[in-house]
Design a protein around this motif. Structure first.
Motif, PDB file in Angstrom:
ATOM      1  N   GLN A 127       0.847  -1.198   0.000  1.00 50.47           N
ATOM      2  CA  GLN A 127       0.000   0.000   0.000  1.00 50.47           C
ATOM      3  C   GLN A 127       0.880   1.245   0.000  1.00 50.47           C
ATOM      4  O   GLN A 127       1.781   1.390   0.837  1.00 50.47           O
ATOM      5  CB  GLN A 127      -0.909   0.057   1.228  1.00 50.47           C
ATOM      6  CG  GLN A 127      -1.879   1.241   1.199  1.00 50.47           C
ATOM      7  CD  GLN A 127      -2.299   1.715   2.582  1.00 50.47           C
ATOM      8  OE1 GLN A 127      -1.473   2.018   3.428  1.00 50.47           O
ATOM      9  NE2 GLN A 127      -3.611   1.781   2.806  1.00 50.47           N
ATOM     10  N   ARG A 129       0.395   5.420   0.135  1.00 53.47           N
ATOM     11  CA  ARG A 129      -0.525   6.546   0.331  1.00 53.47           C
ATOM     12  C   ARG A 129       0.213   7.807  -0.088  1.00 53.47           C
ATOM     13  O   ARG A 129       1.287   8.106   0.435  1.00 53.47           O
ATOM     14  CB  ARG A 129      -0.979   6.646   1.786  1.00 53.47           C
ATOM     15  CG  ARG A 129      -1.789   5.455   2.259  1.00 53.47           C
ATOM     16  CD  ARG A 129      -2.023   5.474   3.764  1.00 53.47           C
ATOM     17  NE  ARG A 129      -2.679   6.709   4.195  1.00 53.47           N
ATOM     18  CZ  ARG A 129      -2.083   7.649   4.949  1.00 53.47           C
ATOM     19  NH1 ARG A 129      -0.811   7.517   5.328  1.00 53.47           N
ATOM     20  NH2 ARG A 129      -2.754   8.732   5.308  1.00 53.47           N
ATOM     21  N   ARG A 130      -0.364   8.554  -1.043  1.00 52.16           N
ATOM     22  CA  ARG A 130       0.328   9.733  -1.566  1.00 52.16           C
ATOM     23  C   ARG A 130      -0.633  10.914  -1.659  1.00 52.16           C
ATOM     24  O   ARG A 130      -1.830  10.741  -1.904  1.00 52.16           O
ATOM     25  CB  ARG A 130       0.933   9.442  -2.941  1.00 52.16           C
ATOM     26  CG  ARG A 130       1.886   8.254  -2.927  1.00 52.16           C
ATOM     27  CD  ARG A 130       2.810   8.215  -4.127  1.00 52.16           C
ATOM     28  NE  ARG A 130       2.106   8.091  -5.391  1.00 52.16           N
ATOM     29  CZ  ARG A 130       2.712   8.097  -6.580  1.00 52.16           C
ATOM     30  NH1 ARG A 130       4.033   8.214  -6.648  1.00 52.16           N
ATOM     31  NH2 ARG A 130       2.021   7.959  -7.698  1.00 52.16           N
ATOM     32  N   TYR A 141      -5.853  12.778  -2.924  1.00 48.63           N
ATOM     33  CA  TYR A 141      -5.293  11.788  -2.003  1.00 48.63           C
ATOM     34  C   TYR A 141      -5.468  10.424  -2.653  1.00 48.63           C
ATOM     35  O   TYR A 141      -6.571  10.072  -3.077  1.00 48.63           O
ATOM     36  CB  TYR A 141      -6.022  11.848  -0.666  1.00 48.63           C
ATOM     37  CG  TYR A 141      -5.784  10.669   0.241  1.00 48.63           C
ATOM     38  CD1 TYR A 141      -4.645  10.597   1.047  1.00 48.63           C
ATOM     39  CD2 TYR A 141      -6.698   9.615   0.308  1.00 48.63           C
ATOM     40  CE1 TYR A 141      -4.435   9.509   1.883  1.00 48.63           C
ATOM     41  CE2 TYR A 141      -6.500   8.527   1.141  1.00 48.63           C
ATOM     42  CZ  TYR A 141      -5.362   8.476   1.929  1.00 48.63           C
ATOM     43  OH  TYR A 141      -5.142   7.394   2.752  1.00 48.63           O
ATOM     44  N   GLU A 143      -4.659   6.139  -2.630  1.00 50.77           N
ATOM     45  CA  GLU A 143      -4.190   4.880  -2.061  1.00 50.77           C
ATOM     46  C   GLU A 143      -3.929   3.917  -3.210  1.00 50.77           C
ATOM     47  O   GLU A 143      -4.838   3.581  -3.961  1.00 50.77           O
ATOM     48  CB  GLU A 143      -5.229   4.300  -1.104  1.00 50.77           C
ATOM     49  CG  GLU A 143      -5.475   5.161   0.131  1.00 50.77           C
ATOM     50  CD  GLU A 143      -6.578   4.623   1.026  1.00 50.77           C
ATOM     51  OE1 GLU A 143      -7.173   3.581   0.671  1.00 50.77           O
ATOM     52  OE2 GLU A 143      -6.849   5.251   2.061  1.00 50.77           O
ATOM     53  N   GLU A 190      -8.718  10.027   6.608  1.00 49.29           N
ATOM     54  CA  GLU A 190      -7.366  10.169   6.058  1.00 49.29           C
ATOM     55  C   GLU A 190      -7.362  11.110   4.849  1.00 49.29           C
ATOM     56  O   GLU A 190      -6.486  11.969   4.722  1.00 49.29           O
ATOM     57  CB  GLU A 190      -6.803   8.805   5.653  1.00 49.29           C
ATOM     58  CG  GLU A 190      -6.491   7.875   6.814  1.00 49.29           C
ATOM     59  CD  GLU A 190      -7.711   7.114   7.296  1.00 49.29           C
ATOM     60  OE1 GLU A 190      -8.819   7.307   6.720  1.00 49.29           O
ATOM     61  OE2 GLU A 190      -7.574   6.343   8.260  1.00 49.29           O
ATOM     62  N   ASP A 221      -5.842   1.603  -7.893  1.00 46.29           N
ATOM     63  CA  ASP A 221      -5.703   2.909  -7.246  1.00 46.29           C
ATOM     64  C   ASP A 221      -7.066   3.384  -6.780  1.00 46.29           C
ATOM     65  O   ASP A 221      -8.068   3.261  -7.501  1.00 46.29           O
ATOM     66  CB  ASP A 221      -5.153   3.965  -8.221  1.00 46.29           C
ATOM     67  CG  ASP A 221      -3.867   3.535  -8.898  1.00 46.29           C
ATOM     68  OD1 ASP A 221      -3.049   2.876  -8.237  1.00 46.29           O
ATOM     69  OD2 ASP A 221      -3.690   3.868 -10.087  1.00 46.29           O
TER      70      ASP A 221
END
Length: 237
Positions: A127, A129-130, A141, A143, A190, A221
């Motif tokens: 995973q 997260r960016r 955002y 994932e 998040e 994604d």
């Protein structure tokens, strides 16, 4: 004398929209505090907030937690049929992209990811997260969920770079077929924290399931966009 609330909301929206359309309130400009605006329009904070929320829903202004209201920039044109990564797409439209890696780890796959990647229960995935920005404004955002067997050692690489380039340069893979699913959504904890908005703010969830040039299912994604950040288009045939 103060206007009745519904008419006052309409007048406030029209006044601010006119200022925006004529360039008097430019992209990124911060609006005065709500207290000051309520004095300018001789109205209550409740009425003013209703007008601001309507303009936000139209994508003309946006709010950042603890910072206030801002004039929204132009939307990014997102062509679903064009094979381009985020940085190239943004630069092609004369704007400046950036990506920040929030976390990277191998973990058990969530149930929805197992289904999307056709994995058995309790499978592991990588995973990532960016957070992605346009002109320093957080708009996306993401994932990413990758099949570990397809990308051995990927956690050792620079994961802020476009994955399209990393896949090609390190693994010889190119994206082939892509399956999209788009759903209006309320931003979860998040996503909201990364995008600097309130939990439950409107967003657009784009789920992408990606295959490589040989038709092999390789990753998926979950893209959580600010609702005012993009304009979707597609040409078929």
């Amino acid at each position: 004398m103060r206007e009745a609330a519904p008419r006052a909301v309409t007048l406030i929206c029209q006044a601010l929209q006119e200022q925006i359309e004529h360039g008097l309130l430019s992209s990124g400009c911060k609006l005065p505090a709500e207290r000051k605006l309520s004095e300018v329009f001789d109205t209550t904070r409740i009425t003013l907030r209703e007008a601001l929320l309507q303009l936000e829903a139209q994508g003309l202004i946006y709010r950042e937690e603890r910072r206030g209201w801002f004039i929204a920039p132009a939307r990014l044109d997102y062509d679903l049929m064009k094979r381009s990564h985020f940085h190239a797409m943004v630069r092609d439209q004369g704007r400046e992209p950036s990506t920040r890696l929030l976390s990277a780890r191998q973990q058990p796959a969530p149930a929805a990811v197992c289904e999307g990647l056709q994995l058995p229960p309790l499978s592991s995935v990588v995973q990532l997260r960016r957070l992605r920005c346009i002109d320093q404004r957080p708009v996306l955002y993401v994932e990413h969920y990758l099949k570990p067997a397809v990308f051995p050692g990927i956690l050792e690489h620079d994961l802020s770079q476009p994955l399209t380039e990393l896949y090609l340069n390190q693994y010889g893979l190119r994206y082939g077929r892509v399956c999209f699913e788009m759903t209006p959504t309320a931003l979860h904890v998040e996503a909201a924290a990364a995008l600097k908005v309130s939990v439950g703010s409107p967003g657009l969830l784009i789920t992408r399931v990606n295959f490589d040039q040989d038709g092999r299912l390789i990753d998926c994604d979950l893209e959580y966009w600010r609702h005012d950040a993009i304009r979707l288009s597609a040409q078929v045939g």
